[in-house]
Write a protein that holds these residues in place. Sequence first.
Motif, PDB file in Angstrom:
ATOM      1  N   ILE A 203       0.529   4.998  -2.305  1.00  0.00           N
ATOM      2  CA  ILE A 203      -0.182   3.995  -3.097  1.00  0.00           C
ATOM      3  C   ILE A 203       0.439   3.861  -4.481  1.00  0.00           C
ATOM      4  N   ALA A 204       0.831   4.981  -5.079  1.00  0.00           N
ATOM      5  CA  ALA A 204       1.513   4.918  -6.383  1.00  0.00           C
ATOM      6  C   ALA A 204       2.802   4.107  -6.268  1.00  0.00           C
ATOM      7  N   ALA A 205       3.553   4.326  -5.189  1.00  0.00           N
ATOM      8  CA  ALA A 205       4.783   3.568  -4.975  1.00  0.00           C
ATOM      9  C   ALA A 205       4.478   2.096  -4.744  1.00  0.00           C
ATOM     10  N   GLY A 206       3.413   1.806  -4.005  1.00  0.00           N
ATOM     11  CA  GLY A 206       3.029   0.419  -3.748  1.00  0.00           C
ATOM     12  C   GLY A 206       2.659  -0.320  -5.018  1.00  0.00           C
ATOM     13  N   LEU A 207       1.928   0.360  -5.889  1.00  0.00           N
ATOM     14  CA  LEU A 207       1.547  -0.260  -7.161  1.00  0.00           C
ATOM     15  C   LEU A 207       2.778  -0.523  -8.030  1.00  0.00           C
ATOM     16  N   ALA A 208       3.707   0.435  -8.051  1.00  0.00           N
ATOM     17  CA  ALA A 208       4.911   0.275  -8.867  1.00  0.00           C
ATOM     18  C   ALA A 208       5.792  -0.860  -8.344  1.00  0.00           C
ATOM     19  N   ILE A 209       5.974  -0.914  -7.023  1.00  0.00           N
ATOM     20  CA  ILE A 209       6.811  -1.964  -6.433  1.00  0.00           C
ATOM     21  C   ILE A 209       6.152  -3.325  -6.596  1.00  0.00           C
ATOM     22  N   GLY A 210       4.833  -3.383  -6.445  1.00  0.00           N
ATOM     23  CA  GLY A 210       4.113  -4.646  -6.618  1.00  0.00           C
ATOM     24  C   GLY A 210       4.283  -5.206  -8.019  1.00  0.00           C
ATOM     25  N   ALA A 211       4.332  -4.310  -9.009  1.00  0.00           N
ATOM     26  CA  ALA A 211       4.498  -4.763 -10.397  1.00  0.00           C
ATOM     27  C   ALA A 211       5.899  -5.281 -10.667  1.00  0.00           C
ATOM     28  N   MET A 212       6.864  -4.872  -9.836  1.00  0.00           N
ATOM     29  CA  MET A 212       8.259  -5.265 -10.069  1.00  0.00           C
ATOM     30  C   MET A 212       8.701  -6.470  -9.252  1.00  0.00           C
ATOM     31  N   LEU A 213       7.915  -6.895  -8.295  1.00  0.00           N
ATOM     32  CA  LEU A 213       8.334  -8.009  -7.449  1.00  0.00           C
ATOM     33  C   LEU A 213       8.457  -9.295  -8.268  1.00  0.00           C
ATOM     34  N   PRO A 214       9.418 -10.158  -7.927  1.00  0.00           N
ATOM     35  CA  PRO A 214       9.673 -11.357  -8.743  1.00  0.00           C
ATOM     36  C   PRO A 214       8.575 -12.403  -8.677  1.00  0.00           C
ATOM     37  N   TYR A 215       7.875 -12.491  -7.565  1.00  0.00           N
ATOM     38  CA  TYR A 215       6.793 -13.466  -7.470  1.00  0.00           C
ATOM     39  C   TYR A 215       5.491 -12.810  -7.914  1.00  0.00           C
ATOM     40  N   LYS A 216       4.461 -13.599  -8.023  1.00  0.00           N
ATOM     41  CA  LYS A 216       3.170 -13.075  -8.482  1.00  0.00           C
ATOM     42  C   LYS A 216       2.507 -12.314  -7.340  1.00  0.00           C
ATOM     43  N   ALA A 217       2.921 -11.095  -7.177  1.00  0.00           N
ATOM     44  CA  ALA A 217       2.398 -10.289  -6.072  1.00  0.00           C
ATOM     45  C   ALA A 217       0.967  -9.845  -6.351  1.00  0.00           C
ATOM     46  N   HIS A 218       0.236  -9.632  -5.283  1.00  0.00           N
ATOM     47  CA  HIS A 218      -1.103  -9.067  -5.380  1.00  0.00           C
ATOM     48  C   HIS A 218      -0.997  -7.611  -4.940  1.00  0.00           C
ATOM     49  N   SER A 219      -0.923  -6.706  -5.905  1.00  0.00           N
ATOM     50  CA  SER A 219      -0.710  -5.298  -5.573  1.00  0.00           C
ATOM     51  C   SER A 219      -1.797  -4.767  -4.657  1.00  0.00           C
ATOM     52  N   TYR A 220      -3.014  -5.314  -4.799  1.00  0.00           N
ATOM     53  CA  TYR A 220      -4.108  -4.798  -3.988  1.00  0.00           C
ATOM     54  C   TYR A 220      -3.858  -5.053  -2.510  1.00  0.00           C
ATOM     55  N   TRP A 221      -3.162  -6.148  -2.166  1.00  0.00           N
ATOM     56  CA  TRP A 221      -2.898  -6.422  -0.747  1.00  0.00           C
ATOM     57  C   TRP A 221      -1.843  -5.450  -0.217  1.00  0.00           C
ATOM     58  N   ILE A 222      -0.856  -5.129  -1.038  1.00  0.00           N
ATOM     59  CA  ILE A 222       0.143  -4.130  -0.642  1.00  0.00           C
ATOM     60  C   ILE A 222      -0.533  -2.775  -0.427  1.00  0.00           C
ATOM     61  N   VAL A 223      -1.390  -2.419  -1.377  1.00  0.00           N
ATOM     62  CA  VAL A 223      -2.103  -1.142  -1.266  1.00  0.00           C
ATOM     63  C   VAL A 223      -3.020  -1.139  -0.048  1.00  0.00           C
ATOM     64  N   LEU A 224      -3.704  -2.253   0.190  1.00  0.00           N
ATOM     65  CA  LEU A 224      -4.599  -2.337   1.343  1.00  0.00           C
ATOM     66  C   LEU A 224      -3.821  -2.163   2.640  1.00  0.00           C
ATOM     67  N   THR A 225      -2.634  -2.744   2.714  1.00  0.00           N
ATOM     68  CA  THR A 225      -1.794  -2.573   3.903  1.00  0.00           C
ATOM     69  C   THR A 225      -1.411  -1.114   4.083  1.00  0.00           C
ATOM     70  N   ILE A 226      -1.069  -0.450   2.995  1.00  0.00           N
ATOM     71  CA  ILE A 226      -0.729   0.976   3.062  1.00  0.00           C
ATOM     72  C   ILE A 226      -1.919   1.780   3.561  1.00  0.00           C
ATOM     73  N   VAL A 227      -3.104   1.489   3.021  1.00  0.00           N
ATOM     74  CA  VAL A 227      -4.322   2.216   3.388  1.00  0.00           C
ATOM     75  C   VAL A 227      -4.619   2.063   4.874  1.00  0.00           C
ATOM     76  N   ILE A 228      -4.450   0.851   5.386  1.00  0.00           N
ATOM     77  CA  ILE A 228      -4.773   0.591   6.782  1.00  0.00           C
ATOM     78  C   ILE A 228      -3.755   1.229   7.718  1.00  0.00           C
ATOM     79  N   ILE A 229      -2.493   1.225   7.334  1.00  0.00           N
ATOM     80  CA  ILE A 229      -1.438   1.707   8.225  1.00  0.00           C
ATOM     81  C   ILE A 229      -1.289   3.224   8.181  1.00  0.00           C
ATOM     82  N   LEU A 230      -1.291   3.806   6.996  1.00  0.00           N
ATOM     83  CA  LEU A 230      -0.967   5.226   6.845  1.00  0.00           C
ATOM     84  C   LEU A 230      -2.146   6.087   7.312  1.00  0.00           C
ATOM     85  N   LYS A 231      -1.946   6.808   8.410  1.00  0.00           N
ATOM     86  CA  LYS A 231      -2.984   7.630   9.017  1.00  0.00           C
ATOM     87  C   LYS A 231      -2.549   9.095   9.053  1.00  0.00           C
TER      88      LYS A 231
END
Length: 718
Positions: free
Chosen positions: A401-429
């Motif tokens: 999640i820390a990596a997801g938040l950092a990468i989301g902040a660096m993406l060139p478009y207006k990323a929604h970090s919460y969606w990246i984090v939500l994907t991580i939460v759902i996938i990582l078991k």
Amino acid sequence: MHYALDPRTFFYSHYFHLGLRFGAGLVGVIALAMWLTDIHIAMSIGIGALCTALMDMPSPLRHKFNEMMASVLLCTAVTLLISLCGPYYWLLMPMLVAVSFFASMMVVYGKKSMPLQLATLFIMTMSTEHVLTPAQSFAHAGLFMLGALAYLAYAMGVAWLLRHRIKQQVLAEALFELAAYIDIKADFYDTRYNLTEQFNKLVRHQALLADRQQASRDLILRAHNNRKDAVVVQIHVCMLDLYEQVLATHTDYAALRTHLLDSPALRTLHDLAYKAARDIESVAYAVTRKRASYPEVDYTPELMALEQQIAGLQDDLDAGKPRREAVTVLRAQRNKITAIIRMIGELHVSSQKVYEDTPFWRDMDMQPFLSQQKYELQLMVSHFRMDSPVFRFALRVSMAIAAGLAIGAMLPYKAHSYWIVLTIVIILKPSFSMTKQRRSDRIVGTVIGCIITAVVLKFMDHPAAILTVLVLSSIATPTFIYLRYRYAAIAVSVMILLWMYLVAPSSNLISERLVDTFVGAAIATAFSFVLANWEYQSLPHLVKLVLSVNLSYMEASFDLLQGKYRNDFIYRIQRKRLMETLAALSAALVRMLDEPESKQRAAEDINLFIVQNYLLVAHVAALRAILRRHVRDIPSDAVNAMLDASHATVCRTLTVALSRHTGATPPAAPLRRGPVAEPEVAWSGWPLVQRRIRLLQADADKIIVHSEAIVRNVTNGD
């Protein structure tokens, strides 16, 4: 195919009813809020209802209230905490990581806590979307809690009204799985199927059946205070007795296939087993439809044909000894299947009326049969160590999640970090295999969900149409989340995208979600290898547990067979424990086979170890069936002496196997005492008991062989 995906049963299953309850409650809370306020306040209330709805699962009423109230309090606290930290980026980031860690540590409490972990991480990510002032944060948390309490009240009211109906649905699911289990056993008589592969399939299904039977116990045996409840208890108890009878049908299938290949008897046995499965399904259908069940399957043609086929084989005077022994096995199978058919008749009767006599379970403590769940802080604290799989999983999620938040902040478009984090939460078991499957389902589901949403917004951009699709997706999400997660991923993508569109319309909404999903999936995949807990690491503990529980099961079994108990209560408890431990080991093996090949250990020996332990249960069930069938003419002294000798040998053998894993000094080598050394007794059941005990001792010996191989390849080979 899963029974609940069959059109005949889908609309009667508890999965579909869960979806209806979920959709009606969620949409109802939001609709009421929109009627009283505006859409933004309604969405805040709706998020609270959604998080609480994730905990809406079939459970006893008291447990359900405790679980859902825990979700209300915890998720409200997380909402407030993250909202207050929102304006301070330097504080928000470490707080998100800390919440992720502690939420992931909750999996230590078992699979019941998994929805709570998901709800906590879901609301954590959603709370990062908007920056609020302290006053707005408290207002938002209050609205969230209002929606959560509203859904809690709704869910508890519905659960109380439908408490008996939910019991029926969960019981029906266990019956359907028992029928599927018998279908697998029927194919043992079909020479087109490989015996080893078929047995592996049977043992795998055993894990699923054990889970469904436990779910039935937890709901049905916890409270039964009226005549309607008494009926479902009767069906449940009869189902377990039938299951034991089915276990007793295990026999020398190889001998039947080898020596009776030219006889139609094998096909007849297959047809009888297939009809028995359909007969059990008819009871399940009746239970789901809230009515009594009556026999409709006619076994007479197959039974008559089987009698003629056995008579023809017995008249074959030129048959050699192996073929004569195969005919003996065939006759025994005929008797067992006849007993199963008779017991299925009792299953029908148990659905029709309340028995006059009081069953044993009314005067017994049912707690040993029920799942025990204690949410103690000390349990979580005890896992704060690097060798704990839960602790490593929590660290893995936090870092991802820390990596997801950092990468989301660096993406060139207006990323929604919460969606990246939500994907991580759902996938990582917790396990690699679960992460692998979730990643595939999440990506495919999101792509399809985005396509469906794009079509809806382009061709059906009308509030009524959007709300209709939103309601349908809200119903589909919980319906399929335990059936086919890919379908649920499609539905949840449509549901969330449409919600976001209603709150804040955007032309780039769908394309951004796709990119965010792929980014989140890539991060989850990368971190699935970080501090990974490979399944082979847990195998030694599970193997020791199986051996220990099997020892207790054998003690209870031989005490019951020798008549030391008035009822089989203790035997049932130990049988349940053994089936659960075997199911846990089997599930771990299946997960290990989905992991990288370099992380797989002793897969064949573990599989054979599971099979041999399962066979011991089958032999005990067969012995019990033989003694029941000859109850009037049993020579008790001779039989008990033989059982006592066998008991000493089998238990000593299992103790030796257990000592290999614990490092303890093994006892003296198992004595070769058994029915071979016993004098012949003039009793028709004597050869059957002798043969079954020989098989029991032989399979116990094989457990030592496979146990030692596991020690070499897993414990010492790591």
